[in-house]
Motif scaffolding. Structure first.
Motif, PDB file in Angstrom:
ATOM      1  N   VAL A 157       2.631  13.591  -2.451  1.00 24.66           N
ATOM      2  CA  VAL A 157       2.988  12.427  -2.927  1.00 24.66           C
ATOM      3  C   VAL A 157       2.969  11.132  -2.070  1.00 24.66           C
ATOM      4  N   SER A 158       2.684  10.372  -2.516  1.00 25.64           N
ATOM      5  CA  SER A 158       2.782   8.916  -1.313  1.00 25.64           C
ATOM      6  C   SER A 158       3.602   8.047  -1.933  1.00 25.64           C
ATOM      7  N   ASN A 159       4.884   8.248  -1.458  1.00 29.22           N
ATOM      8  CA  ASN A 159       5.735   7.314  -1.998  1.00 29.22           C
ATOM      9  C   ASN A 159       6.638   6.308  -0.955  1.00 29.22           C
ATOM     10  N   ALA A 160       6.039   6.214   0.027  1.00 29.22           N
ATOM     11  CA  ALA A 160       6.388   5.320   1.525  1.00 29.22           C
ATOM     12  C   ALA A 160       5.437   4.056   0.854  1.00 29.22           C
ATOM     13  N   ALA A 161       6.240   2.998   1.367  1.00 30.70           N
ATOM     14  CA  ALA A 161       5.489   1.433   0.953  1.00 30.70           C
ATOM     15  C   ALA A 161       5.085   0.914   2.248  1.00 30.70           C
ATOM     16  N   HIS A 162       3.962   0.528   2.457  1.00 31.03           N
ATOM     17  CA  HIS A 162       3.400  -0.365   3.728  1.00 31.03           C
ATOM     18  C   HIS A 162       3.470  -1.807   3.091  1.00 31.03           C
ATOM     19  N   LEU A 163       4.209  -2.752   3.676  1.00 33.27           N
ATOM     20  CA  LEU A 163       4.161  -4.078   3.143  1.00 33.27           C
ATOM     21  C   LEU A 163       3.289  -4.815   4.297  1.00 33.27           C
ATOM     22  N   ARG A 164       2.482  -5.840   3.843  1.00 35.96           N
ATOM     23  CA  ARG A 164       1.804  -6.602   4.665  1.00 35.96           C
ATOM     24  C   ARG A 164       1.981  -8.083   4.360  1.00 35.96           C
ATOM     25  N   PHE A 165       2.125  -9.001   5.526  1.00 38.56           N
ATOM     26  CA  PHE A 165       2.530 -10.393   5.173  1.00 38.56           C
ATOM     27  C   PHE A 165       1.766 -11.312   6.072  1.00 38.56           C
ATOM     28  N   ASP A 166       0.704 -12.082   5.820  1.00 39.93           N
ATOM     29  CA  ASP A 166       0.298 -12.843   6.959  1.00 39.93           C
ATOM     30  C   ASP A 166       1.001 -13.951   7.010  1.00 39.93           C
ATOM     31  N   ILE A 167       1.268 -14.446   8.092  1.00 41.04           N
ATOM     32  CA  ILE A 167       2.108 -15.528   8.390  1.00 41.04           C
ATOM     33  C   ILE A 167       1.188 -16.738   8.417  1.00 41.04           C
ATOM     34  N   GLU A 168      -0.051 -16.819   8.916  1.00 45.65           N
ATOM     35  CA  GLU A 168      -0.865 -17.870   9.023  1.00 45.65           C
ATOM     36  C   GLU A 168      -1.388 -18.225   7.547  1.00 45.65           C
ATOM     37  N   ARG A 169      -1.554 -17.260   6.644  1.00 43.81           N
ATOM     38  CA  ARG A 169      -2.044 -17.544   5.259  1.00 43.81           C
ATOM     39  C   ARG A 169      -1.289 -18.040   4.497  1.00 43.81           C
ATOM     40  N   SER A 170       0.138 -17.907   4.892  1.00 44.54           N
ATOM     41  CA  SER A 170       1.165 -18.199   3.826  1.00 44.54           C
ATOM     42  C   SER A 170       1.276 -19.870   3.724  1.00 44.54           C
ATOM     43  N   SER A 171       2.322 -19.894   2.547  1.00 39.19           N
ATOM     44  CA  SER A 171       2.335 -21.501   2.396  1.00 39.19           C
ATOM     45  C   SER A 171       3.837 -21.941   2.803  1.00 39.19           C
TER      46      SER A 171
ATOM     47  N   SER B 145      11.469   7.358  -4.368  1.00 38.10           N
ATOM     48  CA  SER B 145      10.636   6.761  -5.307  1.00 38.10           C
ATOM     49  C   SER B 145       9.869   5.673  -4.578  1.00 38.10           C
ATOM     50  N   LEU B 146       8.308   5.546  -5.074  1.00 36.61           N
ATOM     51  CA  LEU B 146       7.640   4.346  -4.582  1.00 36.61           C
ATOM     52  C   LEU B 146       8.449   2.731  -4.717  1.00 36.61           C
ATOM     53  N   GLU B 147       8.826   2.942  -6.182  1.00 30.82           N
ATOM     54  CA  GLU B 147       9.215   1.413  -6.379  1.00 30.82           C
ATOM     55  C   GLU B 147      10.493   1.084  -5.635  1.00 30.82           C
ATOM     56  N   MET B 148      11.335   1.869  -5.466  1.00 27.73           N
ATOM     57  CA  MET B 148      12.844   1.646  -4.611  1.00 27.73           C
ATOM     58  C   MET B 148      12.055   1.293  -3.183  1.00 27.73           C
ATOM     59  N   ASN B 149      11.232   2.202  -2.448  1.00 24.89           N
ATOM     60  CA  ASN B 149      10.644   1.645  -1.369  1.00 24.89           C
ATOM     61  C   ASN B 149       9.922   0.276  -1.395  1.00 24.89           C
ATOM     62  N   ARG B 150       9.363  -0.016  -2.301  1.00 28.70           N
ATOM     63  CA  ARG B 150       8.617  -1.219  -2.429  1.00 28.70           C
ATOM     64  C   ARG B 150       9.796  -2.477  -2.359  1.00 28.70           C
TER      65      ARG B 150
ATOM     66  N   ARG C 253       0.831  -1.225  -0.215  1.00 33.64           N
ATOM     67  CA  ARG C 253       0.015   0.071   0.218  1.00 33.64           C
ATOM     68  C   ARG C 253       0.972   1.222   0.024  1.00 33.64           C
ATOM     69  N   ALA C 254       0.752   2.098  -0.723  1.00 30.99           N
ATOM     70  CA  ALA C 254       1.473   3.419  -1.014  1.00 30.99           C
ATOM     71  C   ALA C 254       0.884   4.218  -0.005  1.00 30.99           C
ATOM     72  N   VAL C 255       1.629   5.076   1.021  1.00 26.10           N
ATOM     73  CA  VAL C 255       1.177   6.015   2.023  1.00 26.10           C
ATOM     74  C   VAL C 255       2.224   6.980   1.930  1.00 26.10           C
ATOM     75  N   ARG C 256       1.844   8.431   2.521  1.00 25.82           N
ATOM     76  CA  ARG C 256       2.906   9.520   2.596  1.00 25.82           C
ATOM     77  C   ARG C 256       3.780   9.072   3.662  1.00 25.82           C
ATOM     78  N   ALA C 257       5.196   9.612   3.203  1.00 27.72           N
ATOM     79  CA  ALA C 257       6.272   9.441   4.140  1.00 27.72           C
ATOM     80  C   ALA C 257       6.316  10.468   5.040  1.00 27.72           C
ATOM     81  N   SER C 258       6.856  10.180   6.319  1.00 26.78           N
ATOM     82  CA  SER C 258       6.793  11.338   7.375  1.00 26.78           C
ATOM     83  C   SER C 258       8.474  11.792   6.944  1.00 26.78           C
ATOM     84  N   GLY C 259       8.490  12.943   7.847  1.00 26.74           N
ATOM     85  CA  GLY C 259       9.759  13.464   7.795  1.00 26.74           C
ATOM     86  C   GLY C 259       9.809  14.644   7.086  1.00 26.74           C
TER      87      GLY C 259
END
Length: 109
Positions: free
Chosen positions: A34-48, A80-85, A19-25
């Motif tokens: 610009v929303s160039n910070a990246a939030h990554l979410r990974f659910d451990i239980e749903r994973s394989s 950049s959002l891509e580099m943050n991802r 998810r793209a969010v606005r960076a702080s600072g």
């Protein structure tokens, strides 16, 4: 395309949510537009992932793992959002790789 973690372990990319969010600072006026910070979410239980690896991940004393077993990583170092991802994904694979390596058993001397 699956995300490689180790030589024998990869996770499907549909299990990783970005998810793209606005960076702080500091950043001047651009930081408010610009929303160039990246939030990554990974659910451990749903994973394989194997059950032993899931247990080692949950047992880690890491503040990025929530009580419900979801890994949340926020990357906002780059402009950049891509580099943050890419950085957030690298942090996730580093965390999974560290949990995948078994601790050496201590042999008393």
């Amino acid at each position: 395309m699956p995300i490689p973690v180790t030589r024998s372990l990869e996770i499907p990319d549909e299990l990783v949510e970005f998810r793209a969010v606005r960076a702080s600072g500091p950043g001047g006026q651009n930081v408010n537009k610009v929303s160039n910070a990246a939030h990554l979410r990974f659910d451990i239980e749903r994973s394989s992932l194997p059950p032993a690896l899931k247990a080692r991940l949950r047992a880690r004393a890491d503040q990025r793992i929530s009580e419900s077993g979801v890994v949340v990583i926020k990357a906002q170092q780059h402009r950049s959002l891509e580099m943050n991802r890419a950085e957030a994904l690298a942090r996730l694979t580093e965390m999974l790789d560290a949990a995948a390596t078994l601790p050496r058993t201590r042999v008393a001397t």
